[in-house]
Each structure stands twice: as C-alpha cells, then as structure tokens.
Design a protein around this motif. Structure first.
Motif, PDB file in Angstrom:
ATOM      1  N   TYR A  33     -29.933  21.762 -66.209  1.00 39.51           N
ATOM      2  CA  TYR A  33     -29.343  21.333 -67.475  1.00 39.51           C
ATOM      3  C   TYR A  33     -28.011  20.642 -67.331  1.00 39.51           C
ATOM      4  O   TYR A  33     -27.309  20.785 -66.323  1.00 39.51           O
ATOM      5  CB  TYR A  33     -29.230  22.500 -68.443  1.00 39.51           C
ATOM      6  N   GLY A  35     -24.803  20.026 -70.315  1.00 40.94           N
ATOM      7  CA  GLY A  35     -24.370  20.222 -71.696  1.00 40.94           C
ATOM      8  C   GLY A  35     -23.391  19.131 -72.077  1.00 40.94           C
ATOM      9  O   GLY A  35     -22.599  18.701 -71.244  1.00 40.94           O
ATOM     10  N   LEU A  66     -28.255  20.437 -73.396  1.00 40.72           N
ATOM     11  CA  LEU A  66     -27.608  21.296 -74.374  1.00 40.72           C
ATOM     12  C   LEU A  66     -26.701  20.439 -75.248  1.00 40.72           C
ATOM     13  O   LEU A  66     -25.766  19.799 -74.748  1.00 40.72           O
ATOM     14  CB  LEU A  66     -26.781  22.368 -73.652  1.00 40.72           C
ATOM     15  N   HIS A  71     -19.391  24.502 -78.658  1.00 43.51           N
ATOM     16  CA  HIS A  71     -18.309  24.119 -77.738  1.00 43.51           C
ATOM     17  C   HIS A  71     -17.448  22.996 -78.322  1.00 43.51           C
ATOM     18  O   HIS A  71     -16.224  23.026 -78.220  1.00 43.51           O
ATOM     19  CB  HIS A  71     -18.878  23.687 -76.382  1.00 43.51           C
ATOM     20  N   ILE A 141     -11.055  19.798 -69.064  1.00 42.66           N
ATOM     21  CA  ILE A 141     -11.936  19.568 -70.208  1.00 42.66           C
ATOM     22  C   ILE A 141     -11.148  19.503 -71.507  1.00 42.66           C
ATOM     23  O   ILE A 141     -11.369  18.652 -72.364  1.00 42.66           O
ATOM     24  CB  ILE A 141     -13.006  20.686 -70.295  1.00 42.66           C
ATOM     25  N   TYR A 154     -14.257  29.129 -74.534  1.00 45.27           N
ATOM     26  CA  TYR A 154     -15.161  28.021 -74.190  1.00 45.27           C
ATOM     27  C   TYR A 154     -15.812  28.136 -72.801  1.00 45.27           C
ATOM     28  O   TYR A 154     -17.040  28.117 -72.695  1.00 45.27           O
ATOM     29  CB  TYR A 154     -14.341  26.732 -74.354  1.00 45.27           C
ATOM     30  N   GLN A 158     -19.771  28.720 -71.660  1.00 45.90           N
ATOM     31  CA  GLN A 158     -20.490  27.800 -70.757  1.00 45.90           C
ATOM     32  C   GLN A 158     -21.107  28.593 -69.603  1.00 45.90           C
ATOM     33  O   GLN A 158     -22.209  28.279 -69.140  1.00 45.90           O
ATOM     34  CB  GLN A 158     -19.530  26.702 -70.269  1.00 45.90           C
ATOM     35  N   ASP A 161     -24.269  30.276 -70.922  1.00 45.85           N
ATOM     36  CA  ASP A 161     -25.364  29.320 -71.186  1.00 45.85           C
ATOM     37  C   ASP A 161     -26.327  29.271 -70.002  1.00 45.85           C
ATOM     38  O   ASP A 161     -27.540  29.165 -70.167  1.00 45.85           O
ATOM     39  CB  ASP A 161     -24.810  27.916 -71.450  1.00 45.85           C
ATOM     40  N   GLN A 176     -16.373  19.374 -64.543  1.00 41.72           N
ATOM     41  CA  GLN A 176     -16.939  20.677 -64.926  1.00 41.72           C
ATOM     42  C   GLN A 176     -16.896  21.682 -63.776  1.00 41.72           C
ATOM     43  O   GLN A 176     -17.323  22.822 -63.913  1.00 41.72           O
ATOM     44  CB  GLN A 176     -18.410  20.517 -65.372  1.00 41.72           C
TER      45      GLN A 176
HETATM   46  N1  IYR Z   1     -17.965  21.299 -70.993  1.00 42.53           N
HETATM   47  C1  IYR Z   1     -18.862  20.196 -71.337  1.00 42.53           C
HETATM   48  C2  IYR Z   1     -19.796  20.570 -72.437  1.00 42.53           C
HETATM   49  C3  IYR Z   1     -20.641  21.765 -72.101  1.00 42.53           C
HETATM   50  C4  IYR Z   1     -21.361  21.742 -70.927  1.00 42.53           C
HETATM   51  C5  IYR Z   1     -22.168  22.786 -70.604  1.00 42.53           C
HETATM   52  I1  IYR Z   1     -23.123  22.592 -68.834  1.00 42.53           I
HETATM   53  C6  IYR Z   1     -22.275  23.914 -71.439  1.00 42.53           C
HETATM   54  O1  IYR Z   1     -23.076  24.983 -71.130  1.00 42.53           O
HETATM   55  C7  IYR Z   1     -21.538  23.928 -72.602  1.00 42.53           C
HETATM   56  C8  IYR Z   1     -20.708  22.854 -72.894  1.00 42.53           C
HETATM   57  C9  IYR Z   1     -18.007  18.985 -71.703  1.00 42.53           C
HETATM   58  O2  IYR Z   1     -16.871  18.912 -71.241  1.00 42.53           O
HETATM   59  O3  IYR Z   1     -18.491  18.091 -72.398  1.00 42.53           O
END
Ligand code: IYR
Length: 326
Positions: A33, A35, A66, A71, A141, A154, A158, A161, A176
């Motif tokens: 995945y 996100g 996702l 978030h 982030i 946050y 994550q 998730d 990330q």
């Molecule tokens: N932190 C990401 C958005 C995001 C990614 C995941 I992988 C997640 O499980 C939840 C949020 C961003 O900076 O866009």
C-alpha cells in the motif's frame, strides 16, 4: 526482469533487503500500500509512488491505496467534507494514470480508523511512544506550523494502518521513512508483525536541481498542466550535460526520464531533423544518460522529448479533471 528487480527498481531505500527478497520469492496475492493525504491535483510526487504500485501489480501483488482522510484532517488540510470530495477526484486521477481499477483497492482511512479496536490500539501506542519520538517521525511530513497534538497522533495511526489493512509491504516517498521506522519499532509492542518498506526517491526541483520538486516554492508538474505549460516548465529546467552535477545538485531532467518515463515506456524516440543526425532511439535510461554526457544528445532535444512523454502520461488525468470540473 526478475521479480526482485521489478519490485525494487528505482527504489531509493529498501527496509530490509532480506525481507523484500522473501516477499519477491512469493509475491502472488501479497498486499502492498501507499497512503495519500487527499489533495486535489496529482503531481509528479504522487505519480512516483504510483509507478511503484504499477510495478508491484505487474509482479503479482495486490495494491491498496489509502485515501488518508483522517490523516489529512489531523494535518490541518480542511473539513472532512472538503477532504472527501478531494479524495474522490484523486481516485479518478489514479485510475486515469494507469492503475488497474479491478486490481486496486481504494479505501478511506475513516472506514476503519474510527473503529473501537483501532482506537484502543492507538491509545496503547500513545502510552508506549514518547512525544519526542513521534514528533521526530513527523518532521518531514508536517508543514511549518507549530506541532499540535494531532501531529503526534498521526504517525501512530500510520503505524496501525499497516496492521489493520493486513499489509505485507508499505510504500512511500523517502519523506515517509521515519514513520515506517517508528512502525517497525512499535508494531511488535502490540504483538503485531514488522513489515518491510520501500521508499521512492525525492525528485530535485526542476529549475535549480536542488532540494525537492514538490516543495511549495519550486516548480511542480501536475495533472493540471497543459501541453504548453509542460513544455515551458521542462524547457526552463536545469539540465547540465552530466548525470552528476557538482555539489548537492541533481539533474532533474535525467531524474524525470529515469523515474517517470522509462518505467512507463518501452522505447523513447528523440526526434531530430536529418541535418542534426536524425532520430535517436533508447530502450533504457543508461544509454540516454550516456549520450547526454558525451554530447551526442543535446540538452534541448532531451528536454523537448521529456515534455512530449510527460504530456502523454499526464493527458488522461488532465482530461479526467476537466470532466470532473465541468
Ligand atoms: N503520511 C502520508 C499519508 C499517509 C500515508 C500512509 I502509508 C498512511 O497509512 C497514512 C497516511 C503523507 O505524507 O501524505
């Protein structure tokens, strides 16, 4: 291409190599995945991770996107209503870009992140993680503003998730990585398994070759750009005749060929009039970069070609956006 090479091509970091090799040995039905905090228009930063998802689908893995509405809310991106409307547009653009709709599961964070079990696990993580640790994970982030309590919750979400979406691999940009490292430390605290992560590079700013392209003050290429916008942006790009400019600089034109164009096209044709040597054809990044360095390929021709191929990649999403807005 070997499955391991396909899964890891253009990845800047693989955590850990051993775990990903194990995955590559039996990828069928495994779940990966990315996100995304919903934001209206996809830009090349989103498309870099999307390219990786396309590679993973090709390798036989199932892909989950996702739509991280909770978030985005925690990161101050608007009301839930605004964020969800944006997420629907984003989903349509991903499909237009080339993600196989039948093979991609799009899921809203709010579909499971508000459940009782998830919430109780979250509170347990809040107890076992220091403020300092969580804030460090968010450093790349979170926007410039002062950290709120939401910003330390946050990365813990994550982390969860990865467990709650039943994943085998987490993918993200290099920004990330600290969250994924936190997840590797914290998931076992709850008795859950550690999962590997793959990080895509951050492309340099187009005009300077410094820093990252999607930063707020730089030039970003997005699905909103017209063919003319693209041409103008690419033509003003920094493109010295080397893949390794001095100091901290990168060659963004070559990076875009490497990370965006070659993964999606089997063959790149640089059209040139006969008096300038006629067309050049490349089936891999290395030979194009070598020709730019030797002078066989002029930066202006490289840029013109890059604009044409990026336009082809962006066109379906651009049309989708036009449909949505009309
Ligand atoms: N932190 C990401 C958005 C995001 C990614 C995941 I992988 C997640 O499980 C939840 C949020 C961003 O900076 O866009």
């Amino acid at each position: 291409m070997e499955t391991y090479d396909l899964i890891t091509r253009n990845a800047e970091e693989v955590v850990t190599d051993e775990e990903v090799r194990e995955l590559a040995a039996d990828p069928d039905g495994k779940r990966a995945y990315v996100g995304y905090e919903p934001s209206g228009v996809l830009h090349l930063g989103h498309l870099l991770t999307a390219n990786k998802l396309i590679d993973l689908q090709e390798a036989g893995m199932e892909v989950v996107i996702l739509l991280a509405d909770v978030h985005a809310y925690l990161n101050g991106k608007g009301t839930f209503e605004e964020i969800r409307e944006t997420a629907e547009q984003m989903k349509a653009q991903f499909v237009a870009y080339g993600l196989d709709e039948d093979n991609t599961e799009f899921i809203y964070g709010s579909a499971f992140q508000l459940d009782e079990e998830y919430t109780l696990d979250l509170h347990e993580l809040e107890l076992s993680t220091t403020l300092n640790r969580s804030q460090r994970a968010m450093a790349e982030i979170q926007g410039g503003e002062t950290a709120k309590v939401s910003h330390v919750v946050y990365p813990l979400m994550q982390t969860l998730d990865i467990e709650y979406l039943d994943l085998d691999l987490a993918v993200g940009g290099l920004d990330q990585r600290k969250v994924h490292m936190l997840a590797r430390e914290e998931l076992p605290e709850l008795g859950y398994d550690v999962r590997p992560a793959l990080h895509t590079p951050i492309v340099a700013d187009l005009t300077s070759g410094e820093g990252k392209m999607s930063s707020s003050d730089g030039v970003t290429i997005s699905m909103e750009d017209s063919t003319d916008d693209l041409e103008e942006k690419v033509n003003s790009a920094f493109c010295p005749p080397t893949r390794d400019p001095e100091g901290d600089l990168e060659n963004p034109v070559l990076e875009l060929f490497e990370f965006h164009v070659f993964p999606r096209f089997d063959e790149i044709v640089v059209e040139r009039p006969d008096e300038y040597g006629g067309d050049l054809t490349y089936d891999d990044y290395e030979s194009l970069a070598a020709d730019l360095e030797s002078g066989e390929l002029h930066p202006a021709d490289a840029k013109g070609t890059l604009a044409t191929y990026l336009d082809e990649l962006i066109a379906p999403g651009r049309e989708k956006l036009r449909d949505i807005r009309n």
